[in-house]
Design a protein around this motif. Structure first.
Motif, PDB file in Angstrom:
ATOM      1  N   ALA A 180       0.857  -1.201   0.000  1.00  0.00           N
ATOM      2  CA  ALA A 180       0.000   0.000   0.000  1.00  0.00           C
ATOM      3  C   ALA A 180       0.878   1.231   0.000  1.00  0.00           C
ATOM      4  CB  ALA A 180      -0.896  -0.006   1.233  1.00  0.00           C
ATOM      5  N   LEU A 181       0.444   2.248  -0.732  1.00  0.00           N
ATOM      6  CA  LEU A 181       1.193   3.513  -0.729  1.00  0.00           C
ATOM      7  C   LEU A 181       0.223   4.668  -0.539  1.00  0.00           C
ATOM      8  CD1 LEU A 181       0.932   5.205  -3.698  1.00  0.00           C
ATOM      9  CD2 LEU A 181       2.110   3.153  -4.461  1.00  0.00           C
ATOM     10  N   THR A 182       0.743   5.733   0.069  1.00  0.00           N
ATOM     11  CA  THR A 182      -0.051   6.960   0.188  1.00  0.00           C
ATOM     12  C   THR A 182       0.649   8.073  -0.578  1.00  0.00           C
ATOM     13  OG1 THR A 182       1.084   7.789   2.165  1.00  0.00           O
ATOM     14  CG2 THR A 182      -0.805   6.330   2.525  1.00  0.00           C
ATOM     15  N   VAL A 183      -0.152   9.029  -1.038  1.00  0.00           N
ATOM     16  CA  VAL A 183       0.395  10.262  -1.614  1.00  0.00           C
ATOM     17  C   VAL A 183      -0.244  11.428  -0.877  1.00  0.00           C
ATOM     18  CG1 VAL A 183       0.921   9.357  -3.912  1.00  0.00           C
ATOM     19  CG2 VAL A 183      -1.367  10.233  -3.442  1.00  0.00           C
ATOM     20  N   GLU A 184       0.511  12.498  -0.761  1.00  0.00           N
ATOM     21  CA  GLU A 184       0.030  13.653   0.001  1.00  0.00           C
ATOM     22  C   GLU A 184      -0.937  14.499  -0.823  1.00  0.00           C
ATOM     23  OE1 GLU A 184       3.129  16.230   1.476  1.00  0.00           O
ATOM     24  OE2 GLU A 184       1.669  17.566   2.460  1.00  0.00           O
ATOM     25  N   MET A 185      -2.031  14.899  -0.199  1.00  0.00           N
ATOM     26  CA  MET A 185      -2.933  15.904  -0.786  1.00  0.00           C
ATOM     27  C   MET A 185      -2.393  17.270  -0.374  1.00  0.00           C
ATOM     28  SD  MET A 185      -5.994  14.484  -2.005  1.00  0.00           S
ATOM     29  CE  MET A 185      -7.401  15.393  -1.406  1.00  0.00           C
ATOM     30  N   ASP A 186      -2.240  18.168  -1.322  1.00  0.00           N
ATOM     31  CA  ASP A 186      -1.671  19.487  -1.052  1.00  0.00           C
ATOM     32  C   ASP A 186      -2.523  20.255  -0.030  1.00  0.00           C
ATOM     33  OD1 ASP A 186       0.208  21.743  -2.135  1.00  0.00           O
ATOM     34  OD2 ASP A 186      -1.807  22.611  -2.035  1.00  0.00           O
ATOM     35  N   ARG A 187      -1.846  20.754   1.002  1.00  0.00           N
ATOM     36  CA  ARG A 187      -2.546  21.428   2.101  1.00  0.00           C
ATOM     37  C   ARG A 187      -3.323  22.660   1.616  1.00  0.00           C
ATOM     38  NH1 ARG A 187      -4.594  20.868   7.270  1.00  0.00           N
ATOM     39  NH2 ARG A 187      -5.839  22.717   7.090  1.00  0.00           N
ATOM     40  N   GLN A 188      -2.706  23.454   0.747  1.00  0.00           N
ATOM     41  CA  GLN A 188      -3.361  24.688   0.284  1.00  0.00           C
ATOM     42  C   GLN A 188      -4.647  24.372  -0.481  1.00  0.00           C
ATOM     43  OE1 GLN A 188      -2.020  27.601   1.150  1.00  0.00           O
ATOM     44  NE2 GLN A 188      -0.371  26.455   2.140  1.00  0.00           N
ATOM     45  N   MET A 189      -4.609  23.296  -1.254  1.00  0.00           N
ATOM     46  CA  MET A 189      -5.791  22.930  -2.046  1.00  0.00           C
ATOM     47  C   MET A 189      -6.887  22.368  -1.128  1.00  0.00           C
ATOM     48  SD  MET A 189      -5.027  23.630  -5.248  1.00  0.00           S
ATOM     49  CE  MET A 189      -5.647  22.626  -6.595  1.00  0.00           C
ATOM     50  N   VAL A 190      -6.495  21.493  -0.196  1.00  0.00           N
ATOM     51  CA  VAL A 190      -7.473  20.893   0.710  1.00  0.00           C
ATOM     52  C   VAL A 190      -8.091  21.966   1.616  1.00  0.00           C
ATOM     53  CG1 VAL A 190      -7.716  19.285   2.668  1.00  0.00           C
ATOM     54  CG2 VAL A 190      -6.422  18.608   0.648  1.00  0.00           C
ATOM     55  N   ASP A 191      -7.306  22.971   1.971  1.00  0.00           N
ATOM     56  CA  ASP A 191      -7.795  24.055   2.823  1.00  0.00           C
ATOM     57  C   ASP A 191      -8.998  24.764   2.219  1.00  0.00           C
ATOM     58  OD1 ASP A 191      -6.432  24.042   5.121  1.00  0.00           O
ATOM     59  OD2 ASP A 191      -5.030  25.650   4.609  1.00  0.00           O
ATOM     60  N   ARG A 192      -9.146  24.681   0.897  1.00  0.00           N
ATOM     61  CA  ARG A 192     -10.250  25.369   0.226  1.00  0.00           C
ATOM     62  C   ARG A 192     -11.528  24.531   0.250  1.00  0.00           C
ATOM     63  NH1 ARG A 192      -5.451  28.256  -0.112  1.00  0.00           N
ATOM     64  NH2 ARG A 192      -6.128  30.388  -0.476  1.00  0.00           N
ATOM     65  N   ALA A 193     -11.514  23.413   0.909  1.00  0.00           N
ATOM     66  CA  ALA A 193     -12.703  22.557   0.970  1.00  0.00           C
ATOM     67  C   ALA A 193     -13.888  23.349   1.516  1.00  0.00           C
ATOM     68  CB  ALA A 193     -12.418  21.361   1.884  1.00  0.00           C
ATOM     69  N   PRO A 194     -15.061  23.155   0.945  1.00  0.00           N
ATOM     70  CA  PRO A 194     -15.412  22.192  -0.107  1.00  0.00           C
ATOM     71  C   PRO A 194     -15.363  22.770  -1.520  1.00  0.00           C
ATOM     72  CG  PRO A 194     -17.409  23.094   0.849  1.00  0.00           C
ATOM     73  CD  PRO A 194     -16.271  23.827   1.489  1.00  0.00           C
ATOM     74  N   GLY A 195     -14.568  23.800  -1.744  1.00  0.00           N
ATOM     75  CA  GLY A 195     -14.507  24.433  -3.058  1.00  0.00           C
ATOM     76  C   GLY A 195     -13.843  23.555  -4.110  1.00  0.00           C
TER      77      GLY A 195
END
Ligand code: SF4
Ligand code: SF4
Length: 396
Positions: A180-195
Motif C-alpha cells: 500500500a502507498l499513500t500520496v500527500e494531498m496538497d494542504r493549500q488545495m485541501v484548505d479550500r474545501a469544499p470548493g
C-alpha cells in the motif's frame, strides 16, 4: 465501548463480506431503466429511496452545482480521464508471463541466444527482503509519501466487483501480499474545501498514485509474478484496510486512514501480488482512536452531518466502528459538484508536516492530558468550525 483516557483500546477487526456493488460510488453509476439497475434494487430495495435523493442532484463535477468552476472542473475531469486511461493496465497480461524477463533480455541483448542468461543479467533476487526493500524504496522515489506491506487478508477483499466491465463477478485475486502507498494531498488545495480546488487535488492525487501503482505492478510482473494495481475506479480491495494493516495508519472517526504525519490528507493506492514480500510489523497508534473520541471536529464541521458525533457502535457484522452516512455525504457531493473534504480540511491531524505540528503530534501520542489540551488548542487557533477559505488567487 472505549472511553477517552480509560486505557487505549482498539476498535474491532473488520469482517469479510463487503460487496463493492453496495458502495455508494457503484450505486451512483446505475442507470435507471437498465436491467442492472432493476436487478440491484430488487435485491436491495432499502437502498432505492436514499439513492433517488442523490440522483436528483446535478452530480459530481457537473454544471449547475454550488462550486461549479469551469476551469477547475475541466482540470479535474482531465485528471480523472487520465486515471480511466490507466485502468486497462492495472492487471497486465495473462499469468504475468513468468518467462518475460529472459525473453525481454534476449530481445534487448545483441548476440544473446539460448536458454542461459549472461552472468548477473536475469537474476531476480531470491531474497524476499531484498525485493521488498527495492519496491518500497522505488515507490518512495516515484513520489509516494509512505509505503508498507501486508499479508493479504480476506477482509481486505471485496466479495464482488461493483464497477466496470467485470460488474457482479466474484473477486478472485489469488494473491498473497499487498503493498500500500499513500500520496500527500496538497494542504493549500485541501484548505479550500469544499470548493473546487479540493476535487482538483483529489483527481490529481488519484492519478499520481495510480501511475505509481500501475508501474509497481508492472515491475513485479516483469519479475515473473502476478500483480494487480488497485486505483481509483478499479478496486478489488478496500484500500484503507490494507493500508492500516501495512502499518500506514489507523482508521479514525471519519472512516479514513489517519497517517502519522499527514492524518487523513492522503490518497491511497494498492498493489496486490503473489510475489512473496516481507510484511511490515505495524506499530499501532491507538492514541488516534483516543484523540478521535475527544475531538469530534470533523463531525461538527460536516455540512451533511454524515459523521457520527457519538462513540463507535457495532455495525451489522458486529464490528465496533464509526459508521459514516455514505449516502448523506454523497448527496452533498452531488449538490456541491466537489468531493467536499471539509472533514479532511478541519482535522487536527491534517496540519502540515512541520516541526511545530510534529511536536504536537508527538505530545498527542505520549500523553492523555496533552490529547485533551490539543483539542482545545486546535479549536483556539483554528476555530471549532473554521470559516471557508476563498479560492486561491490564480483560480479567481
Ligand atoms: S477531526 Fe478529530 S475526530 Fe475527526 S478524524 Fe480528525 S482527529 Fe478524529
Ligand atoms: S466529505 Fe463532507 S459531507 Fe462527506 S463526511 Fe466529509 S465533511 Fe461530511
Amino acid at each position: 465501548m472505549p472511553e477517552p483516557g480509560r486505557g487505549l483500546r482498539d476498535l474491532g477487526t473488520p469482517r469479510p463480506g463487503v460487496d463493492e456493488r453496495d458502495m455508494v460510488f457503484s450505486r451512483a453509476l446505475l442507470v435507471p431503466g437498465t436491467e442492472r439497475y432493476e436487478e440491484y434494487y430488487r435485491a436491495r430495495p432499502q437502498c432505492r429511496e436514499k439513492d433517488e435523493i442523490f440522483r436528483k442532484e446535478p452530480g459530481l463535477l457537473a454544471p449547475g452545482t454550488a462550486y461549479f468552476h469551469p476551469l477547475g472542473f475541466a482540470a479535474a475531469h482531465a485528471a480523472f480521464w487520465a486515471v480511466e486511461k490507466l485502468r486497462p493496465f492495472v492487471e497486465g497480461e495473462g499469468d504475468g508471463g513468468r518467462a518475460a524477463p529472459l525473453e525481454l533480455l534476449r530481445e534487448a541483448t545483441p548476440g544473446m541466444s539460448g536458454e542461459a542468461a549472461p552472468e548477473g543479467w536475469a537474476r531476480v533476487p531470491s531474497d524476499p527482503g531484498e525485493v521488498t526493500s527495492f519496491l518500497k524504496a522505488w515507490a518512495l522515489k516515484l513520489g509516494a509519501h509512505s509505503v508498507g506491506v501486508t499479508v493479504l487478508r480476506e477482509y481486505h477483499l471485496y466479495t464482488h466487483v461493483g464497477r466496470g466491465s467485470d460488474y457482479g463477478k466474484p473477486v478472485e485475486l489469488g494473491h498473497t501480499h499487498a503493498l500500500a502507498l499513500t500520496v500527500e494531498m496538497d494542504r493549500q488545495m485541501v484548505d479550500r474545501a469544499p470548493g473546487s480546488p479540493t476535487v482538483m487535488e483529489s483527481a490529481r492525487q488519484y492519478l499520481s498514485s495510480g501511475v505509481m501503482a500501475v508501474q509497481l505492478a508492472d515491475t513485479i510482473r516483469r519479475l515473473g509474478y502476478r500483480a494487480r494495481a488497485h486505483i481509483d475506479g478499479s478496486y478489488r480491495v478496500i484500500c484503507p484496510l490494507v493500508a492500516k494493516d501495512a502499518g500506514l495508519g489507523e482508521i479514525g472517526r471519519m472512516g479514513l486512514l489517519m497517517t502519522p504525519r499527514l492524518g487523513p490528507r492522503v490518497r491511497i493506492a494498492v498493489v496486490t501480488t503473489d510475489l512473496p514480500l516481507v510484511p511490515d510489523v505495524p506499530v499501532r497508534d491507538l492514541t488516534v482512536i483516543d484523540f478521535c473520541l475527544r475531538c469530534r471536529k470533523c463531525a461538527d464541521a460536516c455540512p451533511s452531518r454524515a459523521i457520527p458525533l457519538g462513540d463507535p457502535e457495532e455495525d451489522e457484522k458486529g464490528v465496533l466502528r464509526w459508521k459514516v452516512d455514505a449516502e448523506g455525504c454523497f448527496t452533498l457531493w452531488a449538490k456541491l459538484g466537489t468531493d467536499c473534504a471539509r472533514c479532511m480540511a478541519v482535522c487536527p491531524y491534517s496540519h502540515p508536516d512541520t516541526l511545530l505540528h510534529n511536536l504536537v503530534r508527538w505530545g498527542i501520542r505520549k500523553n492523555a492530558l496533552f490529547r485533551r489540551m490539543a483539542v482545545w488548542m486546535d479549536d483556539l487557533v483554528y476555530g471549532r468550525c473554521p470559516s471557508l477559505k476563498p479560492q486561491p488567487a490564480w483560480m479567481r
